[in-house]
Motif scaffolding. Sequence first.
Motif, short mmCIF file in Angstrom:
data_model
loop_
_atom_site.label_atom_id
_atom_site.label_comp_id
_atom_site.label_asym_id
_atom_site.label_seq_id
_atom_site.Cartn_x
_atom_site.Cartn_y
_atom_site.Cartn_z
N MET A 178 0.83 -1.21 0.00
CA MET A 178 0.00 0.00 0.00
C MET A 178 0.86 1.26 0.00
SD MET A 178 -3.02 -0.84 -0.34
CE MET A 178 -3.29 0.88 -0.52
N ALA A 179 1.99 1.21 0.74
CA ALA A 179 2.89 2.37 0.76
C ALA A 179 3.41 2.62 -0.65
CB ALA A 179 4.05 2.11 1.72
N TYR A 180 3.69 1.52 -1.37
CA TYR A 180 4.16 1.66 -2.76
C TYR A 180 3.03 2.17 -3.65
CZ TYR A 180 6.39 0.63 -7.20
OH TYR A 180 6.94 0.77 -8.45
N PHE A 181 1.84 1.59 -3.46
CA PHE A 181 0.68 1.98 -4.27
C PHE A 181 0.40 3.48 -4.12
CE2 PHE A 181 -4.09 2.23 -4.53
CZ PHE A 181 -4.19 2.02 -5.90
N GLY A 182 0.51 3.98 -2.89
CA GLY A 182 0.27 5.41 -2.63
C GLY A 182 1.21 6.29 -3.44
N LEU A 183 2.43 5.81 -3.66
CA LEU A 183 3.41 6.61 -4.41
C LEU A 183 2.97 6.86 -5.85
CD1 LEU A 183 6.80 5.06 -3.20
CD2 LEU A 183 5.74 7.19 -2.45
N SER A 184 2.17 5.93 -6.38
CA SER A 184 1.73 6.12 -7.76
C SER A 184 0.83 7.35 -7.87
CB SER A 184 1.02 4.86 -8.28
OG SER A 184 -0.08 4.55 -7.48
N PHE A 185 0.18 7.73 -6.77
CA PHE A 185 -0.65 8.95 -6.79
C PHE A 185 0.21 10.22 -6.75
CE2 PHE A 185 -3.62 5.71 -5.56
CZ PHE A 185 -4.70 6.00 -6.37
N VAL A 186 1.43 10.07 -6.25
CA VAL A 186 2.37 11.20 -6.29
C VAL A 186 2.67 11.53 -7.75
CG1 VAL A 186 4.71 11.93 -5.71
CG2 VAL A 186 3.34 10.72 -4.01
N MET A 187 2.75 10.47 -8.57
CA MET A 187 2.95 10.68 -10.02
C MET A 187 1.79 11.49 -10.58
SD MET A 187 2.73 7.75 -12.98
CE MET A 187 1.23 7.10 -12.27
N LEU A 188 0.56 11.12 -10.18
CA LEU A 188 -0.63 11.82 -10.67
C LEU A 188 -0.56 13.31 -10.33
CD1 LEU A 188 -3.55 11.54 -11.90
CD2 LEU A 188 -4.34 11.19 -9.57
N PHE A 189 -0.16 13.62 -9.10
CA PHE A 189 -0.14 15.03 -8.68
C PHE A 189 0.99 15.81 -9.36
CE2 PHE A 189 -2.83 13.30 -5.48
CZ PHE A 189 -3.86 14.22 -5.56
N THR A 190 2.12 15.15 -9.54
CA THR A 190 3.21 15.81 -10.26
C THR A 190 2.75 16.14 -11.67
OG1 THR A 190 4.70 14.35 -9.05
CG2 THR A 190 5.68 15.63 -10.82
N CYS A 191 2.16 15.16 -12.31
CA CYS A 191 1.72 15.29 -13.69
C CYS A 191 0.66 16.39 -13.83
CB CYS A 191 1.15 13.94 -14.14
SG CYS A 191 0.66 13.89 -15.83
N ILE A 192 -0.34 16.38 -12.94
CA ILE A 192 -1.41 17.39 -13.01
C ILE A 192 -0.83 18.78 -12.76
CG2 ILE A 192 -3.47 18.24 -11.81
CD1 ILE A 192 -4.39 15.33 -11.59
N GLN A 193 0.07 18.89 -11.77
CA GLN A 193 0.63 20.21 -11.44
C GLN A 193 1.42 20.79 -12.62
OE1 GLN A 193 -0.05 21.78 -8.41
NE2 GLN A 193 0.69 23.48 -9.64
N VAL A 194 2.25 19.96 -13.24
CA VAL A 194 3.07 20.46 -14.37
C VAL A 194 2.16 20.83 -15.54
CG1 VAL A 194 4.88 19.86 -16.04
CG2 VAL A 194 5.10 19.12 -13.67
N SER A 195 1.21 19.94 -15.88
CA SER A 195 0.36 20.23 -17.04
C SER A 195 -0.55 21.43 -16.77
CB SER A 195 -0.46 19.00 -17.43
OG SER A 195 -1.22 18.56 -16.34
N LYS A 196 -1.00 21.58 -15.50
CA LYS A 196 -1.86 22.73 -15.16
C LYS A 196 -1.08 24.04 -15.28
CE LYS A 196 -3.64 23.01 -10.92
NZ LYS A 196 -4.44 22.54 -9.80
N ASP A 197 0.15 24.04 -14.80
CA ASP A 197 0.98 25.25 -14.91
C ASP A 197 1.18 25.65 -16.36
OD1 ASP A 197 1.23 25.59 -12.22
OD2 ASP A 197 3.24 24.76 -12.07
N ARG A 198 1.34 24.63 -17.21
CA ARG A 198 1.52 24.93 -18.64
C ARG A 198 0.25 25.54 -19.21
NH1 ARG A 198 2.27 19.66 -20.82
NH2 ARG A 198 1.98 20.67 -22.82
N THR A 199 -0.92 25.01 -18.78
CA THR A 199 -2.21 25.50 -19.28
C THR A 199 -2.50 26.93 -18.82
OG1 THR A 199 -2.96 23.24 -18.98
CG2 THR A 199 -4.65 24.85 -19.51
N THR A 200 -2.20 27.23 -17.55
CA THR A 200 -2.59 28.54 -17.02
C THR A 200 -1.61 29.66 -17.43
OG1 THR A 200 -1.39 28.10 -14.98
CG2 THR A 200 -3.74 27.60 -14.97
N SER A 201 -0.63 29.33 -18.23
CA SER A 201 0.36 30.29 -18.73
C SER A 201 1.20 30.92 -17.63
CB SER A 201 -0.28 31.36 -19.62
OG SER A 201 -0.86 32.37 -18.87
N LEU A 202 1.13 30.35 -16.41
CA LEU A 202 2.04 30.81 -15.36
C LEU A 202 3.48 30.51 -15.78
CD1 LEU A 202 2.29 31.94 -12.41
CD2 LEU A 202 2.45 29.56 -11.69
N LEU A 203 3.65 29.36 -16.44
CA LEU A 203 5.01 28.99 -16.88
C LEU A 203 5.56 30.01 -17.87
CD1 LEU A 203 5.45 25.15 -17.30
CD2 LEU A 203 6.20 26.63 -15.48
#
Lengths: 241, 253
Positions: free
Chosen positions: B60-85
Amino acid sequence: MAYAIEIKNLRKEYGAKVAVNNINLNIEEGCLFSLLGVNGAGKTTTIKMLTGLAVPTSGDAYILGHSIREDINAVKSIVNVSTQETSVAPNLTVRENLEFIAGIYGMDKGKSKQRVDEVIEQFNLHEVEKNKAKTLSGGWQRKLSIAMALITEPRILFLDEPTLGLDVLARRELWRVIEGLKSKITVILTTHYMEEAESLSDSIAIMVDGCIKASGTLDELLKLTGADNLENAFIKIAEEI
Amino acid sequence: MKGIIFCKRTVKEILRDPLSYIFCLGFPIVMLVIMSIVNNSIPKEAGMKIFELDYLAPGMAYFGLSFVMLFTCIQVSKDRTTSLLMRLHASPMKSIDFIIGYTLPVIIIALLQMLVTYTAALILAAVIGKSISIVGILLSIITLLPSALCFISFGLIFGTLVSEKAAPGICSIIITISSMIGNIWMDVDQLGGSIQKLSKALPFYHGVKCARLSVAGNYSELAKPVIISMAWALGLYILATFIMSSKLKKDVQ
């Protein structure tokens, strides 16, 4: 005469398309300069090149003496830009957004706090300073976006369509903010709204198909075209010259 | 320094999103409780070890880490979308500042997530009268760090390459693959054959093995999966930084 910006044969190609076609332009320090043009005229591409967001295909421009090709890092430290799209960090408060940009530009905590307070005062952001940016209306977000560009004390500020999509009251409010900047720093404004350029600008250039078709003061453009207002002058220049 | 300032911003952005708590913290705990209940219903004669708490918690500790991937991915793609980058591209920030600013916050979140999952496992163990080694848990958190970096790298790569709308879909595929052939829910070793070969060819199986061997105190077998996990983490992170730097440079062409 001191020029804030000297553009020499600046050109940008995207594949076969020429977005900016060997333009030449001098912009005086401390003036509010408007760049007008229809969609796809090359205004935003020009601003992107002048702020380091796009690399020119050929030609060069000098920002307070610094070449955008040779010395872009020096350019980045003295200019700032408020893009067409509102570029704020949505989950940060208004104050945090301002502190964030101040930090990115290397201000220490004391200087950052002082500048944040000054900018909040200047833009009347008191009532929303603790609100998250994503909860603000379009007008407030745009004000914040410009405030974020100004907090770094740029010597040249680029405003790319700052009032696009805003209602008339929010637009007039932003006009007051932009007017307040006149003569303090050099402001380069792109806009679709003729009355905006007419009301705010010291000098105006009209871009068509990547080329500067005319530039000068409002009176000079009216005299050149024989038109009675900027909109008619713009149409004449865009269609006839 | 600019990377650290960007890092603080990313931490605030992630921690102020309620979904972070639901997926990063709540979901692994809920799954831990549900799977323990499932395990209770399985007869001991079945010899099914995969849902036993000392085996399940590291998974489960390992499984939880896969959601860290989701948040990294969403944060980077969201920053690109909002033109903050775009605003930040026009600032004196460099590629390395962006990479540090995205990586450090999610490593901290990954550590917190593992601590919360293992704390929940310890409480559950006390309730059902089982014991789990705290030293093993601490070692497991350390040996899971390369796996955290693997998932962060996936998040950086997908966040750079795909849109904010496509990001959750792509990450869901990786989450499903990692949980299935990573030996979390499905005993890959018992299945053998092609599935086992495929599992061993990917990083997930080895990451889960690191966590389980650490908790079990089986240190003699730990070196191999740790080395494989570290190699994957290093390779993927180099690839992620290359893709991200290239994209940042391409954006200003």
